[in-house]
Design a protein around this motif. Structure first.
Motif, mmCIF file in Angstrom:
data_model
loop_
_atom_site.group_PDB
_atom_site.id
_atom_site.type_symbol
_atom_site.label_atom_id
_atom_site.label_comp_id
_atom_site.label_asym_id
_atom_site.label_seq_id
_atom_site.Cartn_x
_atom_site.Cartn_y
_atom_site.Cartn_z
ATOM 1 N N SER A 185 60.740 49.838 2.169
ATOM 2 C CA SER A 185 59.445 50.359 1.706
ATOM 3 C C SER A 185 58.920 49.577 0.502
ATOM 4 O O SER A 185 58.166 50.107 -0.312
ATOM 5 C CB SER A 185 59.569 51.849 1.345
ATOM 6 O OG SER A 185 60.487 52.031 0.277
ATOM 7 N N GLN A 208 62.804 60.626 5.110
ATOM 8 C CA GLN A 208 61.870 59.812 5.888
ATOM 9 C C GLN A 208 62.371 59.652 7.315
ATOM 10 O O GLN A 208 61.610 59.820 8.274
ATOM 11 C CB GLN A 208 61.693 58.444 5.232
ATOM 12 C CG GLN A 208 61.209 57.321 6.142
ATOM 13 C CD GLN A 208 59.823 57.530 6.707
ATOM 14 O OE1 GLN A 208 59.038 58.293 6.150
ATOM 15 N NE2 GLN A 208 59.520 56.867 7.807
ATOM 16 N N TRP A 209 63.650 59.313 7.469
ATOM 17 C CA TRP A 209 64.195 59.085 8.805
ATOM 18 C C TRP A 209 64.139 60.351 9.656
ATOM 19 O O TRP A 209 63.605 60.339 10.770
ATOM 20 C CB TRP A 209 65.641 58.586 8.707
ATOM 21 C CG TRP A 209 66.309 58.488 10.052
ATOM 22 C CD1 TRP A 209 66.015 57.587 11.048
ATOM 23 C CD2 TRP A 209 67.348 59.319 10.550
ATOM 24 N NE1 TRP A 209 66.816 57.817 12.135
ATOM 25 C CE2 TRP A 209 67.648 58.870 11.868
ATOM 26 C CE3 TRP A 209 68.065 60.389 10.023
ATOM 27 C CZ2 TRP A 209 68.634 59.465 12.654
ATOM 28 C CZ3 TRP A 209 69.049 60.979 10.806
ATOM 29 C CH2 TRP A 209 69.328 60.530 12.097
ATOM 30 N N CYS A 263 64.859 52.152 7.886
ATOM 31 C CA CYS A 263 64.206 52.850 6.770
ATOM 32 C C CYS A 263 65.226 53.279 5.714
ATOM 33 O O CYS A 263 64.835 53.775 4.649
ATOM 34 C CB CYS A 263 63.420 54.059 7.281
ATOM 35 S SG CYS A 263 64.352 55.189 8.318
ATOM 36 N N PHE A 264 66.525 53.085 5.977
ATOM 37 C CA PHE A 264 67.543 53.364 4.960
ATOM 38 C C PHE A 264 67.742 52.185 4.013
ATOM 39 O O PHE A 264 68.402 52.319 2.983
ATOM 40 C CB PHE A 264 68.874 53.732 5.619
ATOM 41 C CG PHE A 264 68.935 55.148 6.104
ATOM 42 C CD1 PHE A 264 69.320 56.172 5.255
ATOM 43 C CD2 PHE A 264 68.584 55.474 7.396
ATOM 44 C CE1 PHE A 264 69.368 57.487 5.688
ATOM 45 C CE2 PHE A 264 68.631 56.784 7.853
ATOM 46 C CZ PHE A 264 69.011 57.795 6.994
ATOM 47 N N SER A 305 65.166 60.544 -0.359
ATOM 48 C CA SER A 305 63.842 60.234 0.187
ATOM 49 C C SER A 305 63.953 59.408 1.460
ATOM 50 O O SER A 305 63.150 59.561 2.383
ATOM 51 C CB SER A 305 62.991 59.501 -0.851
ATOM 52 O OG SER A 305 63.530 58.234 -1.162
ATOM 53 N N ARG A 306 64.975 58.547 1.511
ATOM 54 C CA ARG A 306 65.142 57.723 2.703
ATOM 55 C C ARG A 306 65.675 58.532 3.875
ATOM 56 O O ARG A 306 65.226 58.367 5.014
ATOM 57 C CB ARG A 306 66.052 56.531 2.398
ATOM 58 C CG ARG A 306 65.312 55.406 1.676
ATOM 59 C CD ARG A 306 66.229 54.285 1.300
ATOM 60 N NE ARG A 306 66.741 54.465 -0.051
ATOM 61 C CZ ARG A 306 67.802 53.853 -0.543
ATOM 62 N NH1 ARG A 306 68.498 53.017 0.219
ATOM 63 N NH2 ARG A 306 68.196 54.059 -1.780
ATOM 64 N N ARG A 357 60.574 54.241 -1.630
ATOM 65 C CA ARG A 357 61.655 55.231 -1.474
ATOM 66 C C ARG A 357 62.937 54.665 -2.077
ATOM 67 O O ARG A 357 63.715 54.007 -1.402
ATOM 68 C CB ARG A 357 61.846 55.577 0.000
ATOM 69 C CG ARG A 357 60.583 56.115 0.664
ATOM 70 C CD ARG A 357 60.834 56.546 2.103
ATOM 71 N NE ARG A 357 59.567 56.829 2.745
ATOM 72 C CZ ARG A 357 58.885 55.955 3.491
ATOM 73 N NH1 ARG A 357 59.383 54.733 3.683
ATOM 74 N NH2 ARG A 357 57.730 56.281 4.029
ATOM 75 N N THR A 405 73.631 55.848 3.051
ATOM 76 C CA THR A 405 72.467 55.000 3.357
ATOM 77 C C THR A 405 72.900 53.674 3.990
ATOM 78 O O THR A 405 72.347 52.621 3.686
ATOM 79 C CB THR A 405 71.589 54.739 2.114
ATOM 80 O OG1 THR A 405 72.326 54.000 1.140
ATOM 81 C CG2 THR A 405 71.092 56.037 1.504
ATOM 82 N N SER A 444 60.035 49.347 -4.494
ATOM 83 C CA SER A 444 60.269 50.139 -3.295
ATOM 84 C C SER A 444 59.738 51.550 -3.491
ATOM 85 O O SER A 444 59.948 52.169 -4.540
ATOM 86 C CB SER A 444 61.765 50.191 -2.976
ATOM 87 O OG SER A 444 62.252 48.899 -2.654
#
Length: 376
Positions: free
Chosen positions: A306, A323-324, A300-301, A319-320, A314, A264, A312
């Motif tokens: 979020s 999302q990406w 978004c990492f 989940s991160r 995520r 991440t 947060s």
């Protein structure tokens, strides 16, 4: 000369093109060697181009290598992209005085000329244009930087080990969106560039150079070299409906497996030529009489990306990453009418864990074909 013509210039002609662009007030940006990589920065002359340098790339690995010729465009994408000049990593938005009265930061307009834009990056500029420039609320900074942009594209004949533009429909050749498009050729006839003229501005620029009309055999040879590059891509996006696959794989256990490797660190989003997310921060001097508001890239990492109502959304790496990848390859279609991935391969080469998004999509496709539904 006019738009649609194909002419030829020699190596000195390329240097002359840079001189002409600079003399007409353009800030010329192009590839050059620095810190063990081929980066993009301002060119003062053609001597700064990476003549004789190629690259070797694979998941988590990028190395320069010396070539046996003086080719200047025979390399794949480096860590930087043209995004940094259209959508800067950090810029001041406003100055704020003690009365809390914000004054918008003054950005002096600069006309830019991009030299060496490959098909994948030409597509990424178009993607950013749809996201930042063409919506109901366009980014004025992006619009100013894009206005008057002169693009010298390059047809790619030597894709890298992490390239997969052919399967994304963005390369290795270029078809539109440029003022001039070069195809570099080195053979018994010498070192030269076939130039496809794509605009009236490009045609006017070529009148300042010593050119000759390209022979039909030269044009055919150049086109064949670009076509052959499609067969030498280092990677391929699986031939499935990726948009539907990611939509239906939301609960796949594979996201946990990827998360066990993912750091991440956000490298993939930082080198991506289409990731556009930003955040803002206010900074002040010690007296508190003056503050500045700055915009900078976000990812978004990041855990706080979020952050909502005290926490947060995520919190897990899985989940991160989901999302990406899901946004890039699937829900981007819903928002902007296309994929957010152009197949440049930067995220693969510059991932310290060597995570390959084409392989991850391939694994999700394999799981989707297995009996049962526990993969969903």
């Amino acid at each position: 000369m006019m738009s649609g013509d194909t002419v030829t210039i020699d190596r000195a002609g390329l240097d002359r093109l840079i001189e002409v662009l600079r003399s007409q007030g353009y800030r010329v940006i192009g590839p050059q060697v620095r810190d063990g990589a081929i980066v993009l920065d301002e060119l003062e002359s053609g001597s700064a181009l990476p003549a004789g340098w190629g690259v070797e790339v694979s998941p988590g690995r990028y190395r320069l290598r010396e070539r046996g010729d003086n080719a200047v465009f025979a390399h794949s994408a480096g860590p930087g992209s043209w995004k940094q000049f259209l959508h800067p990593p950090r810029r001041k938005i406003a100055d704020i005085d003690a009365d809390l009265d914000p004054v918008a930061a003054d950005e002096a307009p600069v006309r830019s000329a991009f030299l060496g834009v490959r098909g994948c990056d030409l597509a990424s500029i178009a993607v950013l244009g749809r996201v930042l420039g063409d919506g109901d609320y366009p980014d004025s900074s992006f619009a100013r930087r894009r206005a008057g942009l002169f693009v010298v594209a390059v047809n790619c004949t030597e894709p890298g080990g992490t390239c997969f533009c052919a399967s994304m429909g963005t390369g290795p050749g270029v078809a539109a969106g440029f003022d001039l498009a070069l195809t570099e050729r080195i053979d018994d006839a010498g070192h030269r560039f076939l130039v496809d003229i794509g605009s009236a501005t490009g045609a006017r620029m070529m009148t300042e150079l010593d050119v000759r009309q390209a022979d039909p055999s030269e044009i055919t040879g150049a086109r064949d070299a670009v076509t052959a590059a499609q067969e030498h891509m280092g990677r391929t996006m699986p031939g499935v409906d990726v948009r539907a696959l990611l939509r239906d794989s939301r609960e796949s256990p594979h996201w946990q497996e990827v998360a066990s490797r993912c750091l991440t660190c956000a490298n993939c989003t930082m080198v991506c030529p289409t990731c556009f997310c930003t955040t803002t921060e206010d900074v002040t001097d010690l007296t508190g009489d003056h503050a500045e508001r700055w915009e900078h890239w976000a990812s978004c990492f990041e855990l706080d990306f979020s952050y909502l109502h005290g926490g947060s959304v995520r919190q897990s790496g899985s989940s991160r990453y989901r999302q990406w990848l899901t946004h890039k390859l699937s829900t981007w279609h819903d928002q902007f009418g296309s994929s957010g991935c152009v197949g440049c391969g930067r995220c693969i080469a510059w991932c310290p864990a060597g995570i390959d998004l084409t392989a991850e999509v391939g694994r999700l496709a394999e799981l989707a074909r297995e009996p049962g539904d526990d993969h969903r």
